[in-house]
Design a protein around this motif. Structure first.
Motif, PDB file in Angstrom:
ATOM      1  N   THR A  15      38.489  32.432  29.390  1.00 33.60           N
ATOM      2  CA  THR A  15      37.206  31.764  29.556  1.00 33.60           C
ATOM      3  C   THR A  15      36.335  32.483  30.572  1.00 33.60           C
ATOM      4  O   THR A  15      35.117  32.373  30.531  1.00 33.60           O
ATOM      5  CB  THR A  15      37.386  30.296  30.001  1.00 33.60           C
ATOM      6  N   GLY A  16      36.930  33.201  31.495  1.00 31.14           N
ATOM      7  CA  GLY A  16      36.155  33.846  32.543  1.00 31.14           C
ATOM      8  C   GLY A  16      35.726  32.830  33.586  1.00 31.14           C
ATOM      9  O   GLY A  16      35.993  31.636  33.468  1.00 31.14           O
ATOM     10  N   LEU A  17      35.050  33.314  34.604  1.00 33.68           N
ATOM     11  CA  LEU A  17      34.592  32.430  35.676  1.00 33.68           C
ATOM     12  C   LEU A  17      33.429  31.556  35.213  1.00 33.68           C
ATOM     13  O   LEU A  17      33.335  30.393  35.560  1.00 33.68           O
ATOM     14  CB  LEU A  17      34.157  33.260  36.879  1.00 33.68           C
ATOM     15  N   MET A  18      32.545  32.167  34.459  1.00 36.36           N
ATOM     16  CA  MET A  18      31.398  31.455  33.924  1.00 36.36           C
ATOM     17  C   MET A  18      31.083  32.076  32.571  1.00 36.36           C
ATOM     18  O   MET A  18      31.362  33.239  32.326  1.00 36.36           O
ATOM     19  CB  MET A  18      30.176  31.583  34.833  1.00 36.36           C
ATOM     20  N   HIS A  19      30.493  31.283  31.713  1.00 33.39           N
ATOM     21  CA  HIS A  19      30.108  31.745  30.381  1.00 33.39           C
ATOM     22  C   HIS A  19      28.660  31.357  30.145  1.00 33.39           C
ATOM     23  O   HIS A  19      28.267  30.222  30.410  1.00 33.39           O
ATOM     24  CB  HIS A  19      31.001  31.096  29.325  1.00 33.39           C
ATOM     25  N   ALA A  30      25.801  47.819  23.662  1.00 35.26           N
ATOM     26  CA  ALA A  30      25.140  48.182  24.917  1.00 35.26           C
ATOM     27  C   ALA A  30      25.934  47.692  26.122  1.00 35.26           C
ATOM     28  O   ALA A  30      26.069  48.403  27.123  1.00 35.26           O
ATOM     29  CB  ALA A  30      23.718  47.615  24.942  1.00 35.26           C
ATOM     30  N   ALA A  31      26.469  46.477  26.025  1.00 35.46           N
ATOM     31  CA  ALA A  31      27.238  45.921  27.142  1.00 35.46           C
ATOM     32  C   ALA A  31      28.510  46.728  27.386  1.00 35.46           C
ATOM     33  O   ALA A  31      28.888  46.966  28.537  1.00 35.46           O
ATOM     34  CB  ALA A  31      27.570  44.461  26.871  1.00 35.46           C
ATOM     35  N   LEU A  32      29.164  47.169  26.314  1.00 31.86           N
ATOM     36  CA  LEU A  32      30.364  47.996  26.483  1.00 31.86           C
ATOM     37  C   LEU A  32      30.009  49.346  27.098  1.00 31.86           C
ATOM     38  O   LEU A  32      30.717  49.831  27.985  1.00 31.86           O
ATOM     39  CB  LEU A  32      31.081  48.176  25.148  1.00 31.86           C
ATOM     40  N   ARG A  33      28.908  49.948  26.653  1.00 30.50           N
ATOM     41  CA  ARG A  33      28.468  51.228  27.238  1.00 30.50           C
ATOM     42  C   ARG A  33      28.126  51.075  28.719  1.00 30.50           C
ATOM     43  O   ARG A  33      28.294  51.995  29.503  1.00 30.50           O
ATOM     44  CB  ARG A  33      27.245  51.773  26.491  1.00 30.50           C
ATOM     45  N   ALA A  34      27.651  49.889  29.088  1.00 32.85           N
ATOM     46  CA  ALA A  34      27.255  49.635  30.473  1.00 32.85           C
ATOM     47  C   ALA A  34      28.440  49.300  31.373  1.00 32.85           C
ATOM     48  O   ALA A  34      28.260  49.089  32.570  1.00 32.85           O
ATOM     49  CB  ALA A  34      26.234  48.501  30.519  1.00 32.85           C
ATOM     50  N   GLY A  35      29.651  49.236  30.800  1.00 32.98           N
ATOM     51  CA  GLY A  35      30.832  48.982  31.609  1.00 32.98           C
ATOM     52  C   GLY A  35      31.462  47.620  31.403  1.00 32.98           C
ATOM     53  O   GLY A  35      32.438  47.283  32.080  1.00 32.98           O
ATOM     54  N   GLY A  36      30.945  46.846  30.463  1.00 35.10           N
ATOM     55  CA  GLY A  36      31.554  45.555  30.159  1.00 35.10           C
ATOM     56  C   GLY A  36      32.861  45.728  29.416  1.00 35.10           C
ATOM     57  O   GLY A  36      33.178  46.804  28.907  1.00 35.10           O
ATOM     58  N   THR A  37      33.625  44.654  29.347  1.00 32.11           N
ATOM     59  CA  THR A  37      34.909  44.628  28.649  1.00 32.11           C
ATOM     60  C   THR A  37      34.789  43.730  27.433  1.00 32.11           C
ATOM     61  O   THR A  37      34.285  42.607  27.543  1.00 32.11           O
ATOM     62  CB  THR A  37      36.010  44.076  29.579  1.00 32.11           C
ATOM     63  N   ASP A  67      31.460  40.694  31.983  1.00 32.57           N
ATOM     64  CA  ASP A  67      30.682  41.577  32.842  1.00 32.57           C
ATOM     65  C   ASP A  67      31.593  42.122  33.944  1.00 32.57           C
ATOM     66  O   ASP A  67      32.767  41.758  34.015  1.00 32.57           O
ATOM     67  CB  ASP A  67      29.433  40.855  33.373  1.00 32.57           C
ATOM     68  N   PRO A  68      31.098  43.000  34.818  1.00 31.02           N
ATOM     69  CA  PRO A  68      31.965  43.601  35.841  1.00 31.02           C
ATOM     70  C   PRO A  68      32.636  42.593  36.778  1.00 31.02           C
ATOM     71  O   PRO A  68      33.654  42.901  37.391  1.00 31.02           O
ATOM     72  CB  PRO A  68      31.015  44.525  36.613  1.00 31.02           C
ATOM     73  N   HIS A  94      32.529  37.494  34.284  1.00 27.82           N
ATOM     74  CA  HIS A  94      31.791  36.429  33.617  1.00 27.82           C
ATOM     75  C   HIS A  94      31.715  36.722  32.124  1.00 27.82           C
ATOM     76  O   HIS A  94      31.472  37.860  31.714  1.00 27.82           O
ATOM     77  CB  HIS A  94      30.375  36.295  34.195  1.00 27.82           C
ATOM     78  N   ASN A  95      31.908  35.702  31.312  1.00 32.10           N
ATOM     79  CA  ASN A  95      31.930  35.832  29.859  1.00 32.10           C
ATOM     80  C   ASN A  95      30.497  35.689  29.321  1.00 32.10           C
ATOM     81  O   ASN A  95      29.931  34.591  29.354  1.00 32.10           O
ATOM     82  CB  ASN A  95      32.850  34.751  29.273  1.00 32.10           C
ATOM     83  N   ILE A  96      29.922  36.774  28.854  1.00 28.14           N
ATOM     84  CA  ILE A  96      28.537  36.787  28.376  1.00 28.14           C
ATOM     85  C   ILE A  96      28.556  36.901  26.855  1.00 28.14           C
ATOM     86  O   ILE A  96      29.245  37.748  26.298  1.00 28.14           O
ATOM     87  CB  ILE A  96      27.741  37.962  28.985  1.00 28.14           C
TER      88      ILE A  96
END
Length: 128
Positions: free
Chosen positions: A63-67, A84-91, A113-114, A117-119
């Protein structure tokens, strides 16, 4: 535009009891409990007025810390967000695709995100 938001809670029963009471004067009520077999055994519930837009989940690594979910106008925009998010370093936390257990046509992608947080980007109206 924000579509919905959720965050992890450490004591699900305590948190739902709190929000059940605190939101009542605002006309916001618990509308939907996700079956645990569809949420990897995690308790998840959604509050709202005409549709769930405020979600609580047992806090865990998935779930992550926040979604937070942002509305996308097309499925292609969801795909582009994910890439784009993966290229920017997201998982990756859920590749672009249909999520029919939410509703038919629910097309979304998820990244952490780094900070964990679940975006999500979600398109409700575009054809699959």
């Amino acid at each position: 535009m924000i579509d919905h938001i959720s965050f992890g809670v450490t004591d699900f029963a305590r948190s739902t009891a709190f929000y059940d009471q605190a939101f009542a004067p605002l006309g916001v009520r618990r509308l939907f409990d996700v079956p645990e077999e569809q949420s990897d055994g995690v308790k998840v519930t959604g509050y709202g007025d005409d549709r769930p837009w405020f979600w609580l989940a047992e806090e865990n690594a998935t779930t992550g810390l926040m979604h937070i979910a942002l509305q996308a106008k097309t499925n292609a925009a969801v795909d582009a967000f994910h890439a784009a998010a993966l290229r920017a370093g997201g998982t990756d936390n859920g590749a672009p695709g249909l999520r029919p257990h939410y509703h038919p046509g629910y097309y979304a992608a998820f990244v952490l995100d780094p900070d964990g947080h679940n975006i999500e980007a979600v398109c409700h109206t575009a054809p699959p």
